[in-house]
Design an enzyme around this catalytic site. Structure first.
Site, mmCIF file in Angstrom:
data_model
loop_
_atom_site.group_PDB
_atom_site.id
_atom_site.type_symbol
_atom_site.label_atom_id
_atom_site.label_comp_id
_atom_site.label_asym_id
_atom_site.label_seq_id
_atom_site.Cartn_x
_atom_site.Cartn_y
_atom_site.Cartn_z
ATOM 1 N N CYS A 19 0.753 -1.106 0.048
ATOM 2 C CA CYS A 19 -0.032 0.117 -0.076
ATOM 3 C C CYS A 19 0.858 1.277 0.060
ATOM 4 O O CYS A 19 2.024 1.346 0.488
ATOM 5 C CB CYS A 19 -0.852 0.174 1.394
ATOM 6 S SG CYS A 19 -1.946 -1.316 1.453
ATOM 7 N N GLY A 45 0.836 0.024 -5.134
ATOM 8 C CA GLY A 45 -0.342 -0.903 -5.345
ATOM 9 C C GLY A 45 -1.098 -0.250 -6.459
ATOM 10 O O GLY A 45 -1.369 0.822 -6.459
ATOM 11 N N ASN A 120 -0.677 1.690 5.442
ATOM 12 C CA ASN A 120 0.588 1.068 4.831
ATOM 13 C C ASN A 120 1.166 0.201 5.988
ATOM 14 O O ASN A 120 1.811 0.719 6.814
ATOM 15 C CB ASN A 120 1.203 2.149 4.164
ATOM 16 C CG ASN A 120 2.642 1.565 3.462
ATOM 17 O OD1 ASN A 120 2.542 0.373 3.086
ATOM 18 N ND2 ASN A 120 3.684 2.211 3.701
ATOM 19 N N GLY A 121 1.140 -1.240 5.553
ATOM 20 C CA GLY A 121 1.710 -1.905 6.532
ATOM 21 C C GLY A 121 1.046 -3.237 6.696
ATOM 22 O O GLY A 121 0.041 -3.506 5.799
ATOM 23 N N TYR A 260 13.686 -3.102 -3.074
ATOM 24 C CA TYR A 260 12.735 -3.098 -4.552
ATOM 25 C C TYR A 260 11.588 -2.232 -4.352
ATOM 26 O O TYR A 260 11.194 -1.669 -5.288
ATOM 27 C CB TYR A 260 12.058 -4.541 -4.388
ATOM 28 C CG TYR A 260 11.087 -4.732 -5.509
ATOM 29 C CD1 TYR A 260 11.389 -5.000 -6.770
ATOM 30 C CD2 TYR A 260 9.804 -4.662 -4.956
ATOM 31 C CE1 TYR A 260 10.227 -5.043 -7.691
ATOM 32 C CE2 TYR A 260 8.711 -4.988 -5.908
ATOM 33 C CZ TYR A 260 9.007 -5.175 -7.110
ATOM 34 O OH TYR A 260 7.885 -5.228 -8.195
HETATM 35 P P1 AMP Z 1 10.567 -13.843 -9.065
HETATM 36 O O1 AMP Z 1 10.317 -13.886 -10.586
HETATM 37 O O2 AMP Z 1 9.427 -14.608 -8.303
HETATM 38 O O3 AMP Z 1 11.989 -14.561 -8.548
HETATM 39 O O4 AMP Z 1 10.466 -12.373 -8.694
HETATM 40 C C1 AMP Z 1 11.722 -11.833 -8.641
HETATM 41 C C2 AMP Z 1 11.487 -10.412 -9.624
HETATM 42 O O5 AMP Z 1 10.181 -9.758 -8.890
HETATM 43 C C3 AMP Z 1 12.614 -9.402 -9.253
HETATM 44 O O6 AMP Z 1 13.071 -8.952 -10.624
HETATM 45 C C4 AMP Z 1 12.137 -8.253 -8.462
HETATM 46 O O7 AMP Z 1 12.620 -7.262 -9.081
HETATM 47 C C5 AMP Z 1 10.808 -8.482 -8.492
HETATM 48 N N1 AMP Z 1 9.988 -8.480 -7.078
HETATM 49 C C6 AMP Z 1 10.778 -8.534 -5.899
HETATM 50 N N2 AMP Z 1 9.994 -8.557 -4.939
HETATM 51 C C7 AMP Z 1 8.680 -7.960 -5.211
HETATM 52 C C8 AMP Z 1 7.447 -7.886 -4.598
HETATM 53 N N3 AMP Z 1 7.145 -7.840 -3.550
HETATM 54 N N4 AMP Z 1 6.303 -7.658 -5.508
HETATM 55 C C9 AMP Z 1 6.486 -7.519 -6.767
HETATM 56 N N5 AMP Z 1 7.831 -7.869 -7.480
HETATM 57 C C10 AMP Z 1 8.850 -8.215 -6.925
#
Ligand code: AMP
Length: 487
Positions: A19, A45, A120-121, A260
């Site tokens: 959020c 979000g 947010n949280g 991220y």
């Molecule tokens: P994955 O494909 O599941 O290994 O996700 C890794 C990718 O998702 C990386 O390129 C990150 O930039 C991105 N990522 C990491 N954490 C999140 C998150 N909480 N929500 C959305 N994308 C994420």
């Protein structure tokens, strides 16, 4: 329903939310500025957005599913949100159902008047509170953990709204950066550890509370300071007041905001998020060099770290993957099947810089591994001679319970695979992650203090800084007794 009232099963993906919040007090264009602020926070979000305003006599609320620009760019929508005070929220939930009544800010008419809350949280005792409150007769309108706050404020026996609000805060566990709005006040609160960010800004005498500084930049507002961990700020016609209802604890902001979650042009804890990401790349190049011809970032989140890596190693940096910006984030797709498809929709290889080369892919993190597998395959198909990979954060082995969407532990690649197994799974010639001390050095300038860590880094270390009451299925004894005593 994704989870009923009394179902305390933590089946991973069903409970968490990502959020962003934005509130402004004392501006003629309060709701238009709020819509712009939310637009800048859209990365936090993308599923739904809401704004509540107050015009001196009445509250107005508008909520819509989808992007901020889908709903709040319409003049008639903003026109209905009259008043000089407004509070907005963007949300991405993983509840599996997107229902309008879960869209924040949540609003209730209390004995003290109207109260809107944007959160947010994530509360780690939200389900326990919900169960206790419902057993005591509360009628829940949503499936959101945030609703507990409204019920707790309603039940406090204190005469004034700020005292009631603080009463409610005392019962919360987990992460909360809250902005609340009444007919006279805008109130901001950050949990005792300051896990999620909350920023105080100012525009021509109007005060702003928001999740990131990029939401101030978009409207030309000034950064004043961060709301501190455990602080409650109350903004009214009389000005701004700072309260400290909790015993002072050392702050533990979430380090994943730097990895991220936050936008790179935001400043957090006095540190540019972009500079922190670049420093992670520099650190990574020092820790895990690679014998390659070219550095290629996984866009967009891997770009600053790849730049840092390239500058430190002296190896050329090229854009070997082109991203289509008209597709949402990988994670926003609801199923694994569509997520996998999303990666293909989103990225394409730029053959001209890949063919015949030994390449090093740099990304910010590996969660399930889906992105990495697809992209590596794409690199080989584009003619890469060798593909290596470096990740600018430590392996994610533990889920987040504080407002960042992560899958349950069994779906986290690093939780179930060694580095060598991950290397094989992803299909690269070499794979390395940044160390925990390396990320601390990049973000905070010093190694992790194991006695009193400067950040919360639970995704990497499993060191959760608060009780995980819902997960452990135990109500803290405090909860009901405090409610009963009406303290
Ligand atoms: P994955 O494909 O599941 O290994 O996700 C890794 C990718 O998702 C990386 O390129 C990150 O930039 C991105 N990522 C990491 N954490 C999140 C998150 N909480 N929500 C959305 N994308 C994420």
């Amino acid at each position: 329903m994704a989870h009923d009232t009394f179902n305390l099963d933590m089946d991973g993906d069903t409970l968490r939310e990502e959020c962003g919040v934005f509130g402004i007090f004392g501006h003629d264009d309060a709701s238009a500025l709020t819509a712009l602020g939310l637009h800048a926070l859209q990365h936090r979000g993308q599923e739904a957005a809401g704004i509540v305003s107050y015009d001196g006599g009445r509250f107005h609320a508008e909520k819509g599913l989808g992007l901020v620009s889908d709903y709040f760019s319409r003049e008639e929508t903003i026109g209905r949100l009259k008043g000089r005070v407004a509070l907005g929220h963007v949300r991405y939930s993983t509840t599996g159902e997107t229902i309008l009544r879960n869209v924040q800010p949540l609003f209730a008419e209390l004995a003290t008047g109207g109260l809107a809350v944007g959160h947010n949280g994530n509360l780690t005792n939200g389900h326990m509170l919900r169960r206790d409150l419902i057993q005591q007769g509360a009628i829940y309108q949503s499936t959101s953990d945030t609703e507990a706050i409204l019920h707790l404020v309603a039940r406090s026996t204190k005469p004034r709204i700020v005292e009631r609000f603080i009463d409610a805060l005392r019962l919360l566990e987990g992460a909360y950066s809250l902005v609340a709005m009444t007919n006279k006040k805008l109130i901001g609160a950050r949990d005792p550890l300051g896990i999620r960010p909350l920023i105080l800004g100012e525009l021509n005498g109007a005060y702003i509370l928001c999740s990131e500084t990029c939401a101030l930049d978009i409207i030309g507002a000034k950064f004043v300071r961060e709301v501190e961990n455990g602080e409650v700020v109350v903004i009214s016609e009389e000005g701004i007041q700072s309260l400290r209802p909790f015993p002072k604890l050392p702050a533990r902001p979430c380090i994943f905001e730097y990895v991220y979650f936050s936008r790179p042009d935001s400043v957090l804890g006095g540190r540019s998020v972009y500079a922190a990401r670049k420093a992670m790349g520099v650190q990574l190049a020092q820790e895990s060099p690679a014998d390659v011809d070219v550095i290629i970032p996984v866009p967009d989140s891997g770009v600053p770290a790849a730049l840092g890596y390239a500058q430190q190693s002296g190896i050329p940096f090229e854009l070997g993957i082109i991203r289509n910006h008209y597709v949402g984030r990988t994670f926003i797709e609801p199923t694994q099947q569509i997520r996998a498809l999303g990666v293909k929709l989103k990225h394409n290889a730029n053959r001209s810089v890949i063919a015949g080369k030994r390449i090093l892919l740099v990304d910010d993190s590996v969660v399930r591994g889906t992105t990495s597998v697809k992209i590596v395959k794409m690199m080989y198909e584009a003619g890469a001679k060798e593909v290596h990979m470096r990740i600018a954060s430590p392996p994610i082995k533990h889920p987040d319970f504080y407002g960042i969407d992560t899958p349950e532990q069994k779906h986290l690649l690093a939780a179930t695979h060694s580095i060598e197994e991950m290397r094989e799974f992803i299909g690269v010639k070499s794979l390395a992650f940044l160390s925990v001390n390396g990320i601390y050095a990049a973000v905070g300038g010093t190694p992790r203090n194991d006695v009193q860590p400067q950040f919360t880094d639970h995704c990497f270390t499993g060191d959760y800084p608060t009780p995980l009451t819902d997960l452990e299925g135990q109500a803290t004894p405090r909860q009901l007794s405090l409610l009963a005593e009406g303290r």
